[in-house]
Design a protein around this motif. Sequence first.
Motif, short mmCIF file in Angstrom:
data_model
loop_
_atom_site.label_atom_id
_atom_site.label_comp_id
_atom_site.label_asym_id
_atom_site.label_seq_id
_atom_site.Cartn_x
_atom_site.Cartn_y
_atom_site.Cartn_z
N ARG A 59 -23.97 49.79 95.52
CA ARG A 59 -23.61 50.61 96.87
C ARG A 59 -22.11 51.11 96.38
O ARG A 59 -22.37 52.27 96.99
N LYS A 101 -23.23 54.41 94.72
CA LYS A 101 -24.15 55.61 95.86
C LYS A 101 -22.86 55.98 96.58
O LYS A 101 -23.00 57.37 96.72
N ASN A 102 -22.00 55.34 97.09
CA ASN A 102 -20.98 55.67 97.89
C ASN A 102 -19.52 55.87 97.30
O ASN A 102 -18.75 56.75 97.89
N ARG A 129 -16.61 55.80 99.29
CA ARG A 129 -16.11 56.49 100.50
C ARG A 129 -16.44 55.67 101.88
O ARG A 129 -15.79 55.64 102.92
N ASP A 130 -17.12 54.61 101.54
CA ASP A 130 -17.50 53.57 102.85
C ASP A 130 -16.22 52.27 102.72
O ASP A 130 -16.46 51.47 103.31
N GLY A 131 -15.36 52.62 101.98
CA GLY A 131 -14.37 51.39 101.59
C GLY A 131 -14.69 50.53 100.65
O GLY A 131 -13.65 49.81 99.96
N LYS A 153 -12.78 50.50 96.89
CA LYS A 153 -11.52 51.54 97.16
C LYS A 153 -10.39 51.34 96.11
O LYS A 153 -9.51 52.10 95.77
N ARG A 171 -9.57 56.33 98.24
CA ARG A 171 -10.62 56.54 99.30
C ARG A 171 -11.01 58.10 98.74
O ARG A 171 -10.10 58.80 98.92
#
Lengths: 320, 664
Positions: free
Chosen positions: B645, B648-649, B652-654, B657, B662
């Motif tokens: 995850r 992929k992110n 950005r989704d926390g 982080k 962020r």
Amino acid sequence: MKLILSTSNIMSGGPSVIRRHIFEKSNIELTSSLLANCTAHQSTPPISNTTNGTLPSKPSYKSWTTQQDSALWIPTHIASPLVEPREAYDITVKLFYLPNIPADRRCVQTREAIDLVLKELGASSIDLLIVSFPGMSFDADDEESDLDDPPSAPMSENDNEADAGDGAPEDIDTMLTTWRTLETLHSEGLVSKLGIAEFNVTKLEKFLSQTKVKPSVNQINVRDCCVVPKPLILYAKQQQIELLTHNDCTNVLPPGTLREILGSGDKGVGVLAREGETGDGVEKLKGDVEPQWVVKYTAVVKDRGVVESKGYFAVAELRD
Amino acid sequence: MGLLALGTPLEWPEAKKVAGQVRSWGIEQLLAIWQNAKGKERDALLWGDEIEYLVVCYDEENRKVRLSLRQADILEALANDEKLIAEGGGVPEVQRGPVKEAEITAPVFHPEFGRFMLEATPGKPWGIGFKDLLSVEPDMKWRRTIAKDHMAKEEYPITLTTFPRLGSPDCIVPSYPVSGPKLRSQFVPDEIANPHIRFPTLAANIRWRRGRKVELNVPIFKDEKTQWPFKDPTVNYDLHQWPEDDDVRNGAAKENHIYMDAMAFGMGSCCLQITFQAKNIEEGRKMYDQLSPLGPILLALTAATPIYKGFLADTDVRWNQISRAVDDRTPEELGEKPLEHDRWRLPKSRYASNSTYISQDARLRPEYLDPDLVIDKDIKQRLIDGGMDDLLATHFAHLFIRDPIVVFAEDLQDLDLSKADHFENLQSTNWQHMRFKPPPPGSDMGWRVEFRPMEIQITDFENAAFSIFIVLITRAILSFNLNFYIPIARVSENMETAHVRDAVSTQKFWFRKDPFSSHSRSSGTGTSTPAETSRPATPSGPVEDEYEQMTINEVINGQTSSSSSSSNFPGLIPLVESYLNSMNVDVETRCELARYLDLIRKRADGTYWTAAKWVREFVKGHEKYQGDSVVGDDICYDLVKAAERITKNEGRDGLGKEMLGRRR
């Protein structure tokens, strides 16, 4: 008398004074490296021991400078030409026109600056000439954020002067008059591309409409490079102007700074006598210094991204 | 790791008999290459990165994740992808398309030692054009997308350095029994390794030469409920299949350590490696030396390996585990027995930090070198007779103290001086943290230097950031003629320090205080200014005064000027910024580069966590974690899912982080 100050190549073997300041704004880089180059040419290092309040006497400026025609080279200068074939390099020159200097001198000054750089690098042309007009800054926030910077030695008292007191930006017509000179250099093949610095969209639009040779580059201070307004990005793209970054300050060489470098204070190199100084046996020059222009040159080996040569020349008039 | 030619590999006793011949032929090949290429000049900077993936396979129903051994199938699918081939990509060892001159070339994929691994590289090397630098991250993402597209739907390519439960029961699919004839491991089957004959032979002959299995003992992280003293509960003391099963009964598994016994535990780790082409041999030698002291710093800064075989370790990086996983030294060479049959004692594994410097640089003081460096004197003499200078001859005479491990009978017929196979046999099985690579015969490639210590990062954003950072560092080194020399023994010491848990924020590393040269540029570049040449050479004081212990933050971001000392180390990031300020960089590029440099700056100052720290915290915060250092199946499943995850992110989704900030 004309004074020609030079830094030599500041990339390799940076003298000690550069070390702490090479990372600051270009003004610090310029002043420190001018100082350091002079120091390196004096037989005894002058800034060695100031703790006991007495300064070691400095050698006469005549021993480490050279008078040639009506110009004094500070320090004595020998060119260091580039090693590889010319086409291996990207040579960028940035010419800083200084505030309060009549614009009609710029034609001569520009030629003179280009000439110095070409001789220094042993080249017959440069790839990009960027000119910086006095008083231009990208936006109003600029100056405030400048003042927020912690003042840094050795030229701390002049730091503010470096950014303030440089007068209002001049009008487009004056700049265009200067630009004609650059267009001539371009047509003569001395310069392949021309550039400007700190132009916003409004200024660019006015400027471009009257140029024969369009600038290929508009330089913007690195602090602002992530907040460049969208309209400028779009306009630049449309006009095929590349937006490049720099970290120079607006007025690279205020008179006070130059006076301090050349002067006889503990940070100076002892070319100029102090106000009212009768002399301690060492010969010194007298008069007012008026900085005329500063030129920065960079030669990068294109396909290796290595900066082989970088330096400055600063030219001033010494008047009685 | 490229695939070498197929043939009939010799078993160790046979290989040992021809070791001298292989070495001697390798040296002749090296001399031929060196004679040919030593005058090569003005090669452009070209560089490449290598990303290594673990292929994991989810079993959603049972909430399990295993390593997939389908490397060969995935590579075959890649090699048969017509679109990929048409775009210039593919699998060079099998089939790839033509490299596009002026346009984008699709990435290429390679097999690796572990059969659960995959390696991907750009379709053609990068240049120094700043636009090229901005293509790196999208290219890395493209590689991962392509890799994923050729996998089964339950498979995914993750970039964790090691699989958290490698060596635990039921950790691979398809399943094979452990204790095979090649590895003789009680934790992993022979099928864990790439079946290409080179790899099992390498593993088997290392074990054979060594006289027992390889031994990896990683200190266990002592948590509140960790049984203490810790005796690795997964060790089976009752196996009697192979003579090597006695190893554990003879004390191979150390108390308070996680014990592992196969090459796969080391060579199955994923790294981020960067290779640069130098303009000529001198520049290559200079880059090799100057990057060498940065190795341990970047190892600690990229730390990402806190778990082994289902246990939290008390170290953060993979390096020493790989070192031990390929350690072929005999008891005599290790100093455990008096020297009788072997030629010398060897202080280091063939996978270890650099042991010498090689640049003909006036700044290289003899005090920086290791006076006890083991070299093969005859080989050195042969190289010197062949015209090579002392330093470089010493380097190769040091690499050639090792035996060739994999020898193919077919290659021993004739010495072919137009090839490099025998030279590469030794060169490519010396895994130091830098590698100095001569041009392959018959190619127009230049001299290259490989930077090998970095750990792979979870996201391609991070991998791009570290790759580009190293590229920019090399440009700053060459532009400012920076000097990072410290005694090589201190570099080795730093390498050990880098292993300490959370070394990035708790440890200090030996580093040179003043990186600016006191000597003018070496001849060759020849740009010394009159000021420099007229200045008297700085007298050199004691070597010990040149360096001190610094935190990673100080090395990366600079020492603060509060101390009265005038020679504060300026910091690698400020040096890079200063380099960039001397270049014409467009605003978009500068802004992107700022994101990368910001990540590194904040990793170093502790604002962002290393992956190692993040993974530790993830485990400790997991509901199934018992506070006993054990990373069970549930935790492993969620951890790998989380890594996917984050890939992929990118925060950005926390999630993640703490590592990435962020992201916008």
